[in-house]
Design an enzyme around this catalytic site. Structure first.
Site, mmCIF file in Angstrom:
data_model
loop_
_atom_site.group_PDB
_atom_site.id
_atom_site.type_symbol
_atom_site.label_atom_id
_atom_site.label_comp_id
_atom_site.label_asym_id
_atom_site.label_seq_id
_atom_site.Cartn_x
_atom_site.Cartn_y
_atom_site.Cartn_z
ATOM 1 N N CYS B 23 0.842 -1.198 0.000
ATOM 2 C CA CYS B 23 0.000 0.000 0.000
ATOM 3 C C CYS B 23 0.875 1.245 0.000
ATOM 4 O O CYS B 23 2.017 1.211 0.442
ATOM 5 C CB CYS B 23 -0.883 0.005 1.235
ATOM 6 S SG CYS B 23 0.079 -0.139 2.728
ATOM 7 N N CYS B 26 2.714 2.408 3.089
ATOM 8 C CA CYS B 26 3.976 1.789 3.519
ATOM 9 C C CYS B 26 5.142 2.737 3.274
ATOM 10 O O CYS B 26 6.153 2.690 3.978
ATOM 11 C CB CYS B 26 4.257 0.508 2.740
ATOM 12 S SG CYS B 26 2.887 -0.622 2.681
ATOM 13 N N ASP B 443 59.674 -16.180 -19.061
ATOM 14 C CA ASP B 443 60.508 -15.489 -18.101
ATOM 15 C C ASP B 443 61.060 -16.572 -17.159
ATOM 16 O O ASP B 443 60.374 -17.533 -16.884
ATOM 17 C CB ASP B 443 59.635 -14.487 -17.334
ATOM 18 C CG ASP B 443 60.469 -13.509 -16.543
ATOM 19 O OD1 ASP B 443 61.616 -13.260 -16.957
ATOM 20 O OD2 ASP B 443 59.978 -13.002 -15.519
ATOM 21 N N ASP B 643 55.364 -13.190 -14.711
ATOM 22 C CA ASP B 643 54.516 -13.084 -13.528
ATOM 23 C C ASP B 643 53.758 -11.767 -13.493
ATOM 24 O O ASP B 643 53.025 -11.487 -12.564
ATOM 25 C CB ASP B 643 55.337 -13.282 -12.254
ATOM 26 C CG ASP B 643 56.512 -12.327 -12.189
ATOM 27 O OD1 ASP B 643 56.524 -11.356 -12.976
ATOM 28 O OD2 ASP B 643 57.412 -12.533 -11.362
ATOM 29 N N ASP B 647 57.184 -7.382 -16.027
ATOM 30 C CA ASP B 647 57.198 -7.626 -17.463
ATOM 31 C C ASP B 647 55.909 -7.193 -18.143
ATOM 32 O O ASP B 647 55.580 -7.656 -19.231
ATOM 33 C CB ASP B 647 57.515 -9.101 -17.769
ATOM 34 C CG ASP B 647 56.880 -10.046 -16.776
ATOM 35 O OD1 ASP B 647 55.873 -9.628 -16.182
ATOM 36 O OD2 ASP B 647 57.377 -11.164 -16.610
#
Lengths: 118, 756
Positions: B23, B26, B443, B643, B647
């Site tokens: 409603c 609310c 690497d 990694d 690099d």
């Protein structure tokens, strides 16, 4: 027979014009209207949407078609893809883009829309 | 009213979805309740959308609890979980499948009896008034069935048409429509047609609609299987978390939904439970099975200070950890996101199919017209019937979907398959290029080797120094350096109970070493180049250093006051499976090149051990990218594996950059492919998966092209003049329905692919 041949050729000309040569109508401007792109019956409605260049944009999608292809919308140029849940409003956030026309579509390209970035 | 505030306020605007607000009154109740929470600046509810927008310094769970306390349900608007989305999708797919199957049965219910009647030799012609009446009834019944079973095609075709586009619906609607309209013309005006052309094709319309619905239904099922990998990833996410929070002035462990876990929450995980969010262990120790994310089969030991990752499984101990990444920020959420994105991206190989499919449907429509005209002008009697049959078959057999599906389906399965093996592929382009790599640069440190070097030898050159003093000096000067070897020296000395002391005037000289002042002494620590540059005499120690290098150890010279004091050798153990993985890569015909900043002798020794013949040694970090360019200039398609720390430029320049051993940290932007586990087997797996996927795409594209290229002329009646063969539109419909199913099924075969 002559008439039928002419009719056939005219139909071909009509197809070429309607699907390829026709320049689409004005796009809907997302900055003026608050729009929801409805995905149903093989088309995005609206399918030509104008958005502002250089700004993050959020588009609302509402999928009503149950077919699995319609369930994903792809913006290949900007590498955005989103799943569209059925009957639920889904916001798709697009990164700032430079001016130009970008297409968006379902994975099989049966649904096709265009973003006009200005 | 229960007013809870969190210890972790968040300043922003939050959107919540409210459930149970039926409603308009609310609205006020909810807004007032929210505004009463300390920290809330404003709360505005949109009753139409059932959402409330809240600004202020307050955490989402406080808002949710407050709303729940006054009798409504709430959830954050942006956190419909992947899990929920997936469930919803499955339910929607199931509904769609059921509807298609119903529509299929209804259409075939008319189509099959008519078809049997026609095959059994029953007359499909309209000659008498009785026949007209019967066929009119069947025709109208057929129209009703076409509407029930195929309205989605007709509506779709019409909407596309008015939008100046054409798709599969257009072809189906035109094909079945042509057959039906022609049949109705036969029923109403039989006299207007030559006697031989008074044939009805109602069975074709009904059968085609039925078969295409069947094809679509089976495709829905088959497609469901293509997303298995992502389902598995999403399934890794825990649904609840047990957090320790202060409630009523005492600490309590409470179970909350995963979405409500906040940054810095303390989370308790018991043995056998999943880690709910990312975090850092604050108490306890355990071993955690990370295989589901990294593919690494061995459980990993975790103690205080170690990171734990959402979705992994706690095996042995009970731990407390502090949440550092929650919601969409967890590594798992990012992996899911990345896999999803990659699954929907297209490799360049798919572009041609895209271009073709954009023009496909109108071209088929034109072909159908041309075919009908040719039959009408040059065909034998009944030319009109032949024209209708050929036009209908052309429209129905052409399948733009098979073309459209060929690439995305395989990418979907391939990328998912890779993710299962701990290989994250950024996009379709990386997938395609990875399959074509001809040279791979590896690497050394952290890629071929463990990346955690240890001090192995200390050779004293000046006997007036003790080993203890040398190590103290070395660790003191290296504690300021970020070089991985420096870290090894500091760690090794700390293990021996030696604490580094302060140095001054520290300078790192890239590619050479470091210099500093220690207790008034001038120190130089680095490679031979650094010594020679500063005129330090190496009297006879060069041979000893070379011997160390031959044993794959890295010798470093320490000079005190420009006089050689010692050589310290550091060795980085080779990963146990590097040799096998390199063999796998070489077996694929890939040229393997090792790249390292290390001295040539050490580099050669490592390369020899792992079976690599080409080495770029003594490469400065900034020159790594040049080495990539050098191989590219030789015409190689170069993969670079590193990694991702120093690099990044080389990874970015390579045709495909692989970041390895990053564990579950997927935030590496410079890599095209991220290998979640440290093993080089991941690299071989990545290449194997990409090759298998590309092969699958090629099969699909070839199949789809051949199908259309062969099917359309056949349907048009090209074989009729020579062999007297004419394609029945019903067969065309069946072929079309199953062509896309074949593509999806072929892509599904990739699921069975095993990299090793």
């Amino acid at each position: 027979m002559m008439m039928i041949n002419i009719l056939g050729l005219a139909l071909i000309a009509l197809i070429v014009w309607w699907f390829w040569l026709y320049k689409p109508a004005q796009a809907v401007d997302s900055s003026i209207e608050n729009i929801t792109i409805v995905v149903n019956d093989g088309v995005y409605q609206p399918s030509r949407i104008k958005i502002a260049a250089g700004k993050k944009t959020t588009l609302q999608f509402l999928r009503k078609d149950g077919s699995s292809c319609a369930a994903t919308v792809l913006f290949p140029d900007i590498e955005v893809s989103e799943e569209l849940p059925l009957e639920v409003n889904k916001s798709v956030v697009l990164p700032p883009m430079s001016s130009g026309e970008y297409s968006f579509h379902c994975p099989m390209k049966m649904y096709i829309g265009t973003l006009i970035v200005e | 009213m229960n007013k809870l505030t969190s210890q972790n306020p968040i300043v922003n605007t939050q959107e919540l979805i409210i459930d149970g607000a039926s409603c308009a009154s609310c609205v006020g109740k909810i807004e007032i309740a929210l505004k009463n929470i300390p920290g809330v600046d404003s709360a505005e509810m949109n009753f139409a959308l059932r959402t409330v927008s809240v600004t202020g310094q307050v955490a989402a769970d406080s808002l949710i609890k407050t709303i729940e306390a006054i009798g409504y349900n709430a959830k954050s608007a942006n956190d419909t979980s992947d899990d929920e989305l997936l469930d919803e999708k499955e339910i929607a797919d199931q509904k769609y499948y059921t509807r298609l199957m119903q529509q299929m049965w209804v259409a075939l219910g008319l189509g099959i009896p008519l078809m049997i009647y026609s095959i059994a030799g029953g007359p499909m012609t309209v000659d008498t008034t009785l026949e007209r009446g019967v066929w009119l009834f069947i025709g109208l019944f057929c129209a009703a069935i076409m509407y029930f079973s195929g309205k989605h095609f007709y509506i779709g075709a019409w909407k596309s048409f008015i939008n100046h586009t054409a798709n599969m619906d257009t072809l189906i609607a035109l094909g079945t429509g042509t057959a039906w309209i022609y049949s109705m013309v036969v029923v109403f005006f039989p006299m207007a047609l030559p006697e031989m052309a008074r044939h009805v094709y109602f069975e074709a319309s009904a059968m085609i609609i039925g078969l295409i619905n069947l094809g679509l239904a089976l495709e829905v099922k088959a497609r469901g299987r293509t997303s298995e990998a992502i389902k598995r990833l999403i399934g890794l996410q825990a649904k609840t978390a047990r957090v320790v929070r202060e409630l009523e002035d005492k600490k309590q462990a409470i179970d909350i939904a995963i979405e409500q876990v906040q940054l810095n929450d303390i989370v308790r995980v018991r043995p056998g439970e999943k880690i709910p969010v990312d975090g850092v262990v604050t108490q306890g120790h355990t071993s955690i099975d990370e295989s589901m994310l990294t593919g690494e089969p061995m459980p990993v030991e975790k103690v205080e200070g170690d990171e734990v990752v959402a979705g992994t499984l706690n095996k042995s101990g009970s731990i407390l950890f502090k949440a550092t990444r929650v919601g969409k920020d967890t590594a798992l959420a990012q992996i899911i996101n990345m896999v999803k994105r990659a699954q929907n991206s297209k490799p360049p190989i798919g572009r041609l199919a895209d271009i073709i499919s954009a023009y496909f449907v109108p071209v088929i429509m034109i072909t159908a017209i041309v075919s009908a005209l040719v039959w009408l002008n040059f065909g034998p009697d009944p030319a009109l019937a032949f024209a209708v049959v050929s036009a209908t078959s052309v429209l129905i057999i052409a399948c733009p979907c098979a073309l459209g599906l060929a690439t995305p389906m395989s990418v979907m399965v391939g990328v998912g398959k890779a993710a299962e093996a701990g290989v994250l592929i950024r996009n379709g382009e990386a997938l395609q290029t990875a399959s074509k790599i001809t040279a791979m640069i590896l690497d050394k440190t952290g890629t071929i080797t463990e990346g955690s070097p240890k001090v192995t030898d200390v050779l004293i050159a000046d006997k007036s120094f003790t080993e203890h003093y040398i190590l103290t000096v070395a660790s003191s000067i290296e504690s300021g350096s970020e070089h991985p070897l420096a870290q090894a020296i500091v760690d090794s000395t700390i293990e021996k109970g030696i604490e580094p002391e302060n140095v001054t005037d520290f300078h790192a000289i890239a590619g050479h070493g470091v210099e500093a002042i220690f207790n008034g002494h001038q120190l130089l620590f680095g490679n031979q180049k650094l010594m020679l540059k500063n005129g330090v005499s190496l009297n006879g120690f060069v041979e000893q250093a070379q011997q160390l290098a031959k044993d794959a150890k890295t010798p470093m010279y320490l000079a005190i006051d420009n006089k050689l004091a010692a050589i310290i050798a550091v060795s980085d153990p080779i990963k146990s499976d590097s040799i096998d993985a390199i063999k796998r890569l070489q077996a694929n015909g890939i040229r393997i090149v090792m790249l390292t900043g290390d001295n040539r002798a050490t580099a050669n020794a490592v390369a020899k051990k792992v079976g690599i013949n080409e080495v770029f040694a003594e490469v400065l970090p900034e020159d790594k990218a040049n080495k990539v360019a050098k191989l590219q200039a030789q015409g190689e398609i170069v993969g670079m594996t590193g990694d991702g720390i120093n690099d990044a430029p080389a990874l970015a320049l390579a045709n495909v950059g692989f970041a390895i051993g990053t564990g579950t940290d997927v935030a590496i932007e410079s890599a095209d492919i991220t290998l979640m586990r440290g093993s080089l087997h991941g690299l071989a797996d990545a290449i194997a998966v990409s090759k298998a996927t590309l092969r699958n795409i090629k099969q699909n594209l070839f199949g789809a092209f051949i199908y259309n290229v062969a099917g359309v002329p056949f349907a048009a009646g090209l074989l009729y003049p020579v062999f007297g063969l004419m394609l029945n539109p019903v067969i065309a419909g069946a072929a079309m329905a199953f062509s896309s199913l074949t593509v999806v099924s072929n892509a599904n075969r990739l699921r069975l692919f095993k990299p090793q």
